[in-house]
Design an enzyme around this catalytic site. Structure first.
Site: not given
Ligand code: PBG
Length: 342
Positions: A213, A223, A266, A292, A331
């Site tokens: 990630k 967020r 991711k 997102s 999504y």
């Molecule tokens: C946090 C988490 C995030 C996403 C999924 N789980 C955001 C982050 O790490 O700040 C992001 C998913 C997305 O942007 O669609 N545990």
């Protein structure tokens, strides 16, 4: 034919003005033949549908994610029902938590009466065969907006966080989660969660690890949706540097020995090379998260009439599958499933 063979035949044909022997376009000349040759497919069976929930009853649309809302309980049931009718039978839940329940150690994350456990019970009651995936991380519950516990000097504490994550995962499993999915990027959390689940009698609950990630700008709209942005600092001491791929393979190796059932990359679209590298490094199923920001870009371009949304969205998902993903968190799950139904 080897590529040297193809070149030779091309040169011979040019020299003698004989017809070309090899014409790749013959395999593209109509839809049926193109169908024979299609190497990669994408459909609802490949999707996990991320859904945002909150305690309020009404659904509140998310600005930068047209088509997505923070859902109340009625809205959630309706959306899951719609997904299942379209063949999408797996969801992942993300909670927007009231500020008053947030704390620095994120205790609300393992409250058995909390929003996530209560929602899982309601869903499993209605649809026992729905695959419910849960996010394991503290950010929605953290008054600091971090995935782990923040020390007074600003460091994000690893081992202390992992203990809380284990409680969170067990609490989700007890409520009926099928797959717990640690997205926090703390070291050693997969093994610790595996042992905690097994000790509590949840040997059948799977772990889908956010293995690679990245510290990505593409999480911005998410967020905003959860109001979970870090209050100070960034996530670079635990999420990965976007320039790295060997490091992703190191994380894969660790997650394998720690007992992960599936590994994830991711974001997805900007990291297709990482998906491919992970695919080749492991025999485990590979998931990829079209996050997102990737969704927001497609939606924004489509809203301006700059892209054909349907074709661009499908292409983005086929590309992620072609790179090597078995499963995609997206999504677009329902919308694409609808398009594919024609
Ligand atoms: C946090 C988490 C995030 C996403 C999924 N789980 C955001 C982050 O790490 O700040 C992001 C998913 C997305 O942007 O669609 N545990």
């Amino acid at each position: 034919m080897t590529s040297t063979g193809v070149r030779a035949s091309f040169r011979r044909a040019m020299a003698t003005s004989l017809p070309l022997l090899s014409r790749p376009r013959r395999n593209r000349r109509n839809a049926t033949i193109r169908g024979f040759c299609r190497e990669t497919h994408v459909g609802p069976e490949h999707f996990i549908y991320p859904l945002f929930i909150h305690e309020a009853e009404e659904d509140v649309p998310i600005g930068a994610m047209p088509g997505c809302s923070r859902l109340g309980s009625a809205g959630l049931l309706a959306e899951v029902d719609r997904a299942r009718r379209l063949g999408v039978n797996a969801i992942v839940l993300f909670p927007a938590i009231d500020e008053s329940r947030k704390s620095s150690a994120g205790e609300e994350a393992h409250n058995p009466q909390g929003l996530i456990p209560a929602t899982i019970r309601r869903l499993k009651d209605k649809w026992p065969d729905l695959v419910v995936v849960t996010d394991v991380a503290l950010d929605p519950y953290s008054s600091d907006g971090h995935d782990g516990i923040v020390a007074p000097d600003g460091r994000v504490l690893n081992d202390e966080t992992v203990e809380v994550l284990c409680r969170q995962a067990v609490c989700q499993a007890r409520a009926g989660a099928d797959i717990v999915s640690p997205s926090d990027m703390m070291d050693g959390r997969v093994e610790a969660i595996r042992r905690a689940l097994d000790e509590e009698g949840f040997a059948e609950v799977s772990i889908l690890s956010y293995t690679a990630k990245y510290a990505s700008a593409y999480y911005g709209p998410f967020r905003e949706a959860l109001d979970s942005a870090p209050r100070h600092g960034d996530k670079k001491t635990y999420q990965m540097d976007p320039g790295n791929v060997r490091e992703a393979l190191r994380e894969v190796e660790l997650d394998e020995v720690e007992g992960a059932d599936m590994v994830m990359v991711k974001p997805a679209g900007p990291y297709l090379d990482v998906i491919r590298a992970v695919r080749e490094a492991t025999t485990l199923p590979v998931a990829a998260y079209q996050v997102s920001g990737e969704y927001a870009m497609l939606k924004a371009a489509a809203a301006n009439g700059w892209l054909d949304e349907r074709r661009a969205a499908l292409e983005s998902l086929v590309a992620i599958r072609r790179a090597g993903a078995d499963v995609i968190l997206t999504y677009y799950a329902c919308q694409v499933a609808e398009w594919l139904e024609g």
